[in-house]
Write a protein that holds these residues in place. Structure first.
Motif, PDB file in Angstrom:
ATOM      1  N   GLN A  69      57.831  82.618  19.289  1.00  0.00           N
ATOM      2  CA  GLN A  69      57.783  81.933  17.993  1.00  0.00           C
ATOM      3  C   GLN A  69      58.510  82.716  16.900  1.00  0.00           C
ATOM      4  OE1 GLN A  69      56.202  78.608  17.792  1.00  0.00           O
ATOM      5  NE2 GLN A  69      56.715  79.145  19.899  1.00  0.00           N
ATOM      6  N   ALA A  70      58.349  84.040  16.894  1.00  0.00           N
ATOM      7  CA  ALA A  70      59.026  84.857  15.887  1.00  0.00           C
ATOM      8  C   ALA A  70      60.539  84.750  16.043  1.00  0.00           C
ATOM      9  CB  ALA A  70      58.572  86.311  16.001  1.00  0.00           C
ATOM     10  N   ALA A  71      61.008  84.812  17.285  1.00  0.00           N
ATOM     11  CA  ALA A  71      62.445  84.715  17.533  1.00  0.00           C
ATOM     12  C   ALA A  71      62.990  83.364  17.083  1.00  0.00           C
ATOM     13  CB  ALA A  71      62.728  84.934  19.018  1.00  0.00           C
ATOM     14  N   LYS A  72      62.199  82.302  17.251  1.00  0.00           N
ATOM     15  CA  LYS A  72      62.655  80.965  16.863  1.00  0.00           C
ATOM     16  C   LYS A  72      62.743  80.825  15.342  1.00  0.00           C
ATOM     17  CE  LYS A  72      61.192  78.661  21.088  1.00  0.00           C
ATOM     18  NZ  LYS A  72      60.433  77.572  21.728  1.00  0.00           N
ATOM     19  N   LEU A  73      61.808  81.453  14.628  1.00  0.00           N
ATOM     20  CA  LEU A  73      61.902  81.446  13.163  1.00  0.00           C
ATOM     21  C   LEU A  73      63.149  82.199  12.706  1.00  0.00           C
ATOM     22  CD1 LEU A  73      58.205  82.061  12.043  1.00  0.00           C
ATOM     23  CD2 LEU A  73      59.572  80.036  11.573  1.00  0.00           C
ATOM     24  N   GLU A  74      63.399  83.348  13.340  1.00  0.00           N
ATOM     25  CA  GLU A  74      64.582  84.131  12.974  1.00  0.00           C
ATOM     26  C   GLU A  74      65.860  83.347  13.264  1.00  0.00           C
ATOM     27  OE1 GLU A  74      66.482  88.588  13.720  1.00  0.00           O
ATOM     28  OE2 GLU A  74      65.232  87.675  15.277  1.00  0.00           O
ATOM     29  N   GLU A  96      48.194  71.462  12.366  1.00  0.00           N
ATOM     30  CA  GLU A  96      47.694  71.898  11.065  1.00  0.00           C
ATOM     31  C   GLU A  96      48.838  72.130  10.086  1.00  0.00           C
ATOM     32  OE1 GLU A  96      43.415  74.006  12.100  1.00  0.00           O
ATOM     33  OE2 GLU A  96      45.173  75.281  11.801  1.00  0.00           O
ATOM     34  N   VAL A  97      49.946  72.671  10.571  1.00  0.00           N
ATOM     35  CA  VAL A  97      51.114  72.864   9.701  1.00  0.00           C
ATOM     36  C   VAL A  97      51.577  71.520   9.139  1.00  0.00           C
ATOM     37  CG1 VAL A  97      53.549  73.520   9.642  1.00  0.00           C
ATOM     38  CG2 VAL A  97      51.885  74.997  10.788  1.00  0.00           C
ATOM     39  N   ALA A 157      66.235  80.226  13.303  1.00  0.00           N
ATOM     40  CA  ALA A 157      66.340  79.093  12.378  1.00  0.00           C
ATOM     41  C   ALA A 157      66.665  79.534  10.954  1.00  0.00           C
ATOM     42  CB  ALA A 157      65.045  78.298  12.386  1.00  0.00           C
ATOM     43  N   GLY A 158      66.722  80.850  10.739  1.00  0.00           N
ATOM     44  CA  GLY A 158      67.051  81.354   9.410  1.00  0.00           C
ATOM     45  C   GLY A 158      65.908  81.242   8.413  1.00  0.00           C
ATOM     46  N   ARG A 200      52.966  74.721  -4.549  1.00  0.00           N
ATOM     47  CA  ARG A 200      53.664  75.740  -3.766  1.00  0.00           C
ATOM     48  C   ARG A 200      52.786  76.112  -2.580  1.00  0.00           C
ATOM     49  NH1 ARG A 200      53.991  80.474  -7.639  1.00  0.00           N
ATOM     50  NH2 ARG A 200      54.728  81.525  -5.757  1.00  0.00           N
ATOM     51  N   VAL A 201      53.415  76.436  -1.453  1.00  0.00           N
ATOM     52  CA  VAL A 201      52.595  76.686  -0.268  1.00  0.00           C
ATOM     53  C   VAL A 201      53.100  77.888   0.530  1.00  0.00           C
ATOM     54  CG1 VAL A 201      53.908  75.133   1.242  1.00  0.00           C
ATOM     55  CG2 VAL A 201      51.513  75.611   1.751  1.00  0.00           C
ATOM     56  N   VAL A 202      52.135  78.658   1.033  1.00  0.00           N
ATOM     57  CA  VAL A 202      52.383  79.723   2.000  1.00  0.00           C
ATOM     58  C   VAL A 202      51.554  79.392   3.233  1.00  0.00           C
ATOM     59  CG1 VAL A 202      52.142  82.172   2.532  1.00  0.00           C
ATOM     60  CG2 VAL A 202      52.788  81.459   0.218  1.00  0.00           C
ATOM     61  N   LEU A 203      52.217  79.251   4.374  1.00  0.00           N
ATOM     62  CA  LEU A 203      51.533  78.965   5.635  1.00  0.00           C
ATOM     63  C   LEU A 203      51.142  80.290   6.273  1.00  0.00           C
ATOM     64  CD1 LEU A 203      54.080  76.305   6.918  1.00  0.00           C
ATOM     65  CD2 LEU A 203      51.798  75.825   6.004  1.00  0.00           C
ATOM     66  N   ALA A 204      49.850  80.503   6.486  1.00  0.00           N
ATOM     67  CA  ALA A 204      49.360  81.800   6.949  1.00  0.00           C
ATOM     68  C   ALA A 204      48.696  81.694   8.312  1.00  0.00           C
ATOM     69  CB  ALA A 204      48.368  82.373   5.937  1.00  0.00           C
ATOM     70  N   GLY A 205      48.934  82.723   9.154  1.00  0.00           N
ATOM     71  CA  GLY A 205      48.310  82.755  10.473  1.00  0.00           C
ATOM     72  C   GLY A 205      48.897  81.758  11.448  1.00  0.00           C
ATOM     73  N   VAL A 206      50.163  81.402  11.262  1.00  0.00           N
ATOM     74  CA  VAL A 206      50.800  80.382  12.095  1.00  0.00           C
ATOM     75  C   VAL A 206      51.069  80.921  13.499  1.00  0.00           C
ATOM     76  CG1 VAL A 206      52.769  78.827  12.304  1.00  0.00           C
ATOM     77  CG2 VAL A 206      51.870  79.403  10.048  1.00  0.00           C
ATOM     78  N   THR A 207      50.791  80.112  14.513  1.00  0.00           N
ATOM     79  CA  THR A 207      51.075  80.491  15.904  1.00  0.00           C
ATOM     80  C   THR A 207      52.066  79.560  16.588  1.00  0.00           C
ATOM     81  OG1 THR A 207      49.188  79.203  16.739  1.00  0.00           O
ATOM     82  CG2 THR A 207      48.785  81.514  16.180  1.00  0.00           C
ATOM     83  N   GLU A 208      52.270  78.355  16.047  1.00  0.00           N
ATOM     84  CA  GLU A 208      53.179  77.379  16.660  1.00  0.00           C
ATOM     85  C   GLU A 208      54.133  76.845  15.592  1.00  0.00           C
ATOM     86  OE1 GLU A 208      50.845  74.290  18.424  1.00  0.00           O
ATOM     87  OE2 GLU A 208      49.648  75.677  19.623  1.00  0.00           O
ATOM     88  N   VAL A 209      55.423  77.126  15.763  1.00  0.00           N
ATOM     89  CA  VAL A 209      56.390  76.688  14.753  1.00  0.00           C
ATOM     90  C   VAL A 209      57.540  75.877  15.320  1.00  0.00           C
ATOM     91  CG1 VAL A 209      55.918  78.646  13.228  1.00  0.00           C
ATOM     92  CG2 VAL A 209      57.748  78.824  14.935  1.00  0.00           C
ATOM     93  N   ASP A 210      57.807  75.985  16.629  1.00  0.00           N
ATOM     94  CA  ASP A 210      59.052  75.422  17.141  1.00  0.00           C
ATOM     95  C   ASP A 210      59.170  73.921  16.950  1.00  0.00           C
ATOM     96  OD1 ASP A 210      56.925  75.672  18.911  1.00  0.00           O
ATOM     97  OD2 ASP A 210      58.165  75.419  20.682  1.00  0.00           O
ATOM     98  N   ASN A 211      58.045  73.203  16.867  1.00  0.00           N
ATOM     99  CA  ASN A 211      58.105  71.744  16.689  1.00  0.00           C
ATOM    100  C   ASN A 211      58.096  71.318  15.222  1.00  0.00           C
ATOM    101  OD1 ASN A 211      58.128  71.172  19.473  1.00  0.00           O
ATOM    102  ND2 ASN A 211      55.911  71.398  19.591  1.00  0.00           N
ATOM    103  N   VAL A 212      57.962  72.287  14.307  1.00  0.00           N
ATOM    104  CA  VAL A 212      57.884  71.925  12.882  1.00  0.00           C
ATOM    105  C   VAL A 212      58.876  72.721  12.033  1.00  0.00           C
ATOM    106  CG1 VAL A 212      55.498  71.080  12.872  1.00  0.00           C
ATOM    107  CG2 VAL A 212      55.926  73.527  12.668  1.00  0.00           C
TER     108      VAL A 212
END
Length: 573
Positions: free
Chosen positions: A347-352, A270-271, A354-355, A284-296
């Protein structure tokens, strides 16, 4: 004092309560409720985290008329200031929920015209209602608001319910019900990959993800054409008058990039769909309720998209699954599922790492799980500073409210979370919340010493609650009681509670709902109806073998002690 009209309304509601003596409480203040910060307050001698990575010891926060006047270790306290001693307490900026549905009602379904072509439904039938304002469906008295606030949430962007394009969001504060609580209206255009139609017994376009993608393009392009026609008509003679289309007009702020598309997108698929639309159309976009980020992550960075990670985590049953006796294929499948579960926690740690600055979204999650889930994320790599940022400064910046929220400093709104320990401490509890100039006080439970409850023998530390319990609830107006009959129901529980009938003449009963047991904590809810009115009741407390000690909470009236004893021969010794 309550005015006469409001007093009458409160009295009618109270008559529906199963505690008959509550009428006497109408003119009283809620002992654990709200105190307005109308003058000057000094919260003294606390450990204050003013911003992520910035902490002061034995500091004082001076508040005047709901605004932070000063914060530091050498604050001159005015003589008229009311002191709040905060020794051993820890204070953080009020938490911000980047996308919430707390208190938001669902609009009535659109009627399907008798002669409608399913391939060409009206916008409302298709779930396209960008002109709607979430504030028209927002109930500031809804109990969900209090549930999130007692976990530290003081500000939230609320998003509308509905279909693929349900309407515009707003930013509200979770303050007192006497205020409008509105900070800003129509700040984002809510969107999701959800079609209506099919779920109501008939299929209409768009009914698939690809159909929804095509429909978003159609709506956006039509809005661009409409806006261009309006501009030409306003500046050029000889043109036909443009037709008014409320769908297109509602999209103009998105075209002008004055507001973002707040797009609910859970999975990485979906992302990618959202970012594909964003790249093609330019909003402009805000992605909300995301659960999977590491591949995107790279795609998110390239699009400069804001991210609101879901506070919801999957259940951990699979990690406890037994693999003995399974075939090699089933063992490998179970292992893959376990690895997927563990990855979700990171997932939160991976976002952090990645900056990517991100906030949190409470959409679809339970308020009662909030602090527990956040601590699980930190146990899986998210730093404490990253957690505090995701709850405060990051969502403030994403929502554009950093000038008055997100940190504790002079001139900011006095939105604070006051806890009994550092936020990552397992025993830390929220003791006070300051939201929109009101102080909300909460009961703090004694720290567990490991000997409080007898478990059910499963080895997971969960107490046994099955059986019949006699309970008594005490209020300033007297005592009332009944029984709680709790039975095992599959992996959960079901139960019935009796109480003094509001109409008199004996007992009435109600189904116990949302029965939840975590460790030695038991919580549930039930409803009471009388004379066409209803009252929601929440119960939560601690079980110690055959004893239950907790509180019964009534919306707008606070909490009252409730004690229960399991009848003999029903405790699991």
């Amino acid at each position: 004092m309550l005015n006469a009209q409001f007093r009458k309304k409160v009295k009618l509601l109270v008559m529906a309560a199963f505690i008959l003596g509550l009428q006497d409480l109408v003119a009283q203040s809620d002992p654990k409720g709200e105190r307005r910060v109308t003058g000057t307050y000094a919260i003294q001698n606390a450990t204050v985290t003013t911003a992520p990575g910035k902490t002061l010891s034995k500091a004082t926060i001076l508040i005047k008329n709901g605004i932070i006047e000063s914060v530091g270790t050498n604050i001159s306290i005015p003589k008229d200031a009311q002191l709040i001693l905060a020794d051993s307490l820890y204070i953080y900026p009020g938490f911000i929920d980047g996308a919430s549905s707390a208190g938001v009602g669902k609009p009535a379904d659109a009627e399907r015209p008798a002669n409608m072509d399913p391939s060409k439904p009206t916008d409302e039938v298709a779930g396209i209602t960008p002109w709607r304002n979430v504030l028209d469906y927002f109930d500031k008295n809804n109990s969900q608001i209090g549930d999130w606030r007692k976990n530290g949430v003081t500000i939230a962007q609320i998003v509308p319910e509905g279909g693929m394009l349900p309407g515009k969001s707003a930013i509200v504060t979770f303050g007192h019900s006497s205020s409008s609580n509105v900070i800003a209206a129509q700040v984002g255009m809510s969107a999701r990959f959800r079609a209506l139609g099919g779920g109501r017994g008939y299929g209409v376009y768009p009914g698939t993800p690809l159909g929804i993608m095509a429909k978003y393009r159609d709506v956006y392009k039509n809005a661009e054409i409409s806006a261009k026609h309006n501009r030409l008509f306003a500046s050029t003679s000889g043109l036909a008058r443009p037709e008014i289309n409320k769908t297109s007009e509602a999209m103009y702020p998105v075209l002008d990039k004055n507001i973002p598309m707040v797009f609910e997108a859970s999975s990485d698929i979906e992302v990618r769909r959202v970012l594909s639309l964003q790249k093609e159309l330019g909003f402009r976009v805000v992605l909300a309720g995301v659960t999977e980020v590491d591949n995107v992550i790279s795609e998110i960075k390239a699009a400069n998209a804001a991210v609101l990670l879901s506070m919801k985590l999957p259940e951990d049953k699979i990690t406890k699954a037994k693999t003995e006796g399974l075939s090699e294929e089933m063992m490998q499948r179970t292992k893959r599922i376990q690895e997927s579960y563990e990855n979700m926690l990171k997932q939160a740690a991976k976002l952090e790492a990645a900056g990517i600055p991100f906030g949190f979204a409470g959409l679809g999650s339970k308020s009662a799980d909030m602090l527990k889930n956040l601590r699980i994320m930190t146990a899986n790599g998210l730093s404490e500073n990253g957690l505090v940022a995701a709850l405060t400064t990051n969502p403030a910046n994403i929502l554009g409210i950093g000038k008055f929220a997100g940190t504790i400093e002079k001139g900011k709104l006095a939105n604070l979370v006051i806890m009994t320990g550092p936020i990552l401490s397992e025993d830390a509890q929220v003791k006070h919340v300051v939201a929109d100039g009101y102080i909300f006080d909460y009961e703090v439970k004694p720290k567990k010493n490991g000997n409080e409850a007898k478990t059910n023998g499963s080895g997971n530390g969960t107490v046994s609650i099955e059986g019949v319990w006699d309970y008594v609830s005490d209020t300033p107006a007297g005592s009332s009681g009944g029984t709680m009959d709790i039975k095992r129901d599959g992996n959960g529980y079901k139960g019935t509670i009796t109480y003094d009938s509001p109409s008199g003449g004996g007992k009435a009963s109600s189904e116990m709902k949302n029965i939840t047991v975590s460790g030695n904590t038991l919580s549930f809810s039930f409803g009471v109806a009388a004379n066409g009115m209803s009252l929601d009741v929440e119960v939560s407390g601690e079980v110690n073998v055959s004893q239950f000690t907790g509180n019964l909470s009534l919306t707008d009236y606070g909490s009252f002690p409730l004690k229960a004893t399991k009848k003999p021969n029903q405790s699991n010794f």
